[in-house]
Motif scaffolding. Structure first.
Motif, mmCIF file in Angstrom:
data_model
loop_
_atom_site.group_PDB
_atom_site.id
_atom_site.type_symbol
_atom_site.label_atom_id
_atom_site.label_comp_id
_atom_site.label_asym_id
_atom_site.label_seq_id
_atom_site.Cartn_x
_atom_site.Cartn_y
_atom_site.Cartn_z
ATOM 1 N N ASP A 7 3.509 61.207 -1.964
ATOM 2 C CA ASP A 7 2.622 60.775 -3.042
ATOM 3 C C ASP A 7 1.713 59.634 -2.572
ATOM 4 O O ASP A 7 0.511 59.613 -2.867
ATOM 5 N N GLN A 8 2.277 58.716 -1.817
ATOM 6 C CA GLN A 8 1.489 57.601 -1.292
ATOM 7 C C GLN A 8 0.395 58.084 -0.336
ATOM 8 O O GLN A 8 -0.687 57.488 -0.261
ATOM 9 N N THR A 32 8.118 60.302 -2.585
ATOM 10 C CA THR A 32 7.425 59.014 -2.722
ATOM 11 C C THR A 32 6.406 58.827 -1.608
ATOM 12 O O THR A 32 5.250 58.439 -1.842
ATOM 13 N N GLY A 44 5.350 56.429 7.240
ATOM 14 C CA GLY A 44 5.830 56.205 5.877
ATOM 15 C C GLY A 44 7.327 56.381 5.767
ATOM 16 O O GLY A 44 8.026 55.566 5.136
#
Length: 285
Positions: A254-255, A251, A278
């Motif tokens: 991907d961000q 996740t 992140g």
């Protein structure tokens, strides 16, 4: 006498040989000593901490300009020689001991950071530990001019894609601007080392290069990535104690538009900082 002759005279007089265990190689080229002092950009307002004073050849050059020089030498015989040489020089203070066992906070306490400078001909076997130790006191230090093995200096200034790029490259870059300012061939030392040397200048940053929410996590990720540098990033982190679920890791990647199958050695410092932030956000939720 030349510096080479002075070195040989000292060794003959004391019946000693350069201590290989301590990595002793005496810099005997006057021009190079002056280049090191110039690279430090000394003024008469500066206090200098010299690590590994040896026979005091560089100490003398530094003391010609600096307001104060604190010279540390671990070797008791060299320390005794330094005491004889500088007993009548009040702005030179001598300390016998291991730099890694000193309370640097006390030694660096007198002058503002912009007038506090480190100059050293580092024994190669302790170069990396000394670098990490100096970074702990970065807020008290303006700059460092350090002679070291060229291979280590090039590791520090390396970027992604270079085989020498690693955790040390990122750690130094995070806290300081680094540049190689001089190269020193082996024949300028006695005895001559088996490797080339370089003079590295570090200008400490007022603030770290990037904003990181949790520096401990940031450095854990960096070290883990390079401890298994040929593994994909998540596998390297898991193997070296940074436990993150695949879902969270993917996740965050991907961000950040980071391919989760990349190796850590391909990430630059900005990507490591973003990744640490992140992951920290998800871990803290």
């Amino acid at each position: 006498m030349t510096l080479y002759q002075q070195t040989r005279e000292f060794l003959k007089r004391t019946g000693r040989n350069p201590n290989q265990k301590l990595g002793q190689h005496f810099l005997i080229d006057p021009h190079t000593l002056q280049e090191i002092a110039w690279s430090a950009k000394l003024t008469d307002a500066d206090s200098v901490l010299e690590i590994g004073a040896g026979l005091g050849f560089l100490t003398s050059v530094l003391a010609a300009t600096a307001k104060r020089v604190v010279a540390i030498e671990i070797d008791e015989f060299l320390y005794a020689e330094l005491q004889l040489k500088f007993s009548q020089t009040p702005h030179i203070s001598l300390i016998q001991g291991d730099i890694l066992k000193q309370n640097l906070a006390n030694l660096l306490n007198d002058s503002p950071p912009e007038h506090t400078k480190i100059v050293a001909n580092l024994p190669y076997y302790i170069t990396t530990p000394v670098l990490w130790e100096l970074l702990k006191y970065r807020q008290k230090i303006g700059s460092c001019v350090l002679t070291m093995q060229t291979e280590v200096a090039e590791r520090i200034i390396s970027s992604p894609g270079n085989k020498r790029y690693g955790a040390l490259s990122i750690g130094i870059s995070y806290y300081a601007e680094a540049e190689i300012v001089h190269r020193i061939p082996p024949d300028q030392f006695f005895p001559s080392p088996q490797v080339d040397s370089s003079v590295l200048r570090l200008q400490m940053r007022d603030t770290p290069q990037f904003t990181v929410d949790n520096e401990a996590l940031f450095f854990r990720i960096v070290r883990a990535a390079f401890q298994s540098r040929r593994k994909m990033l998540r596998n390297a982190l898991l193997k070296n104690g940074v436990f993150i679920s695949a879902e969270v890791f993917n996740t965050v990647c991907d961000q950040l538009a980071i391919d989760p199958q990349r190796r850590g050695e391909t990430l630059d410092i900005a990507e490591f900082a973003a990744l640490a932030n992140g992951l920290h956000q998800h871990i803290s939720e």
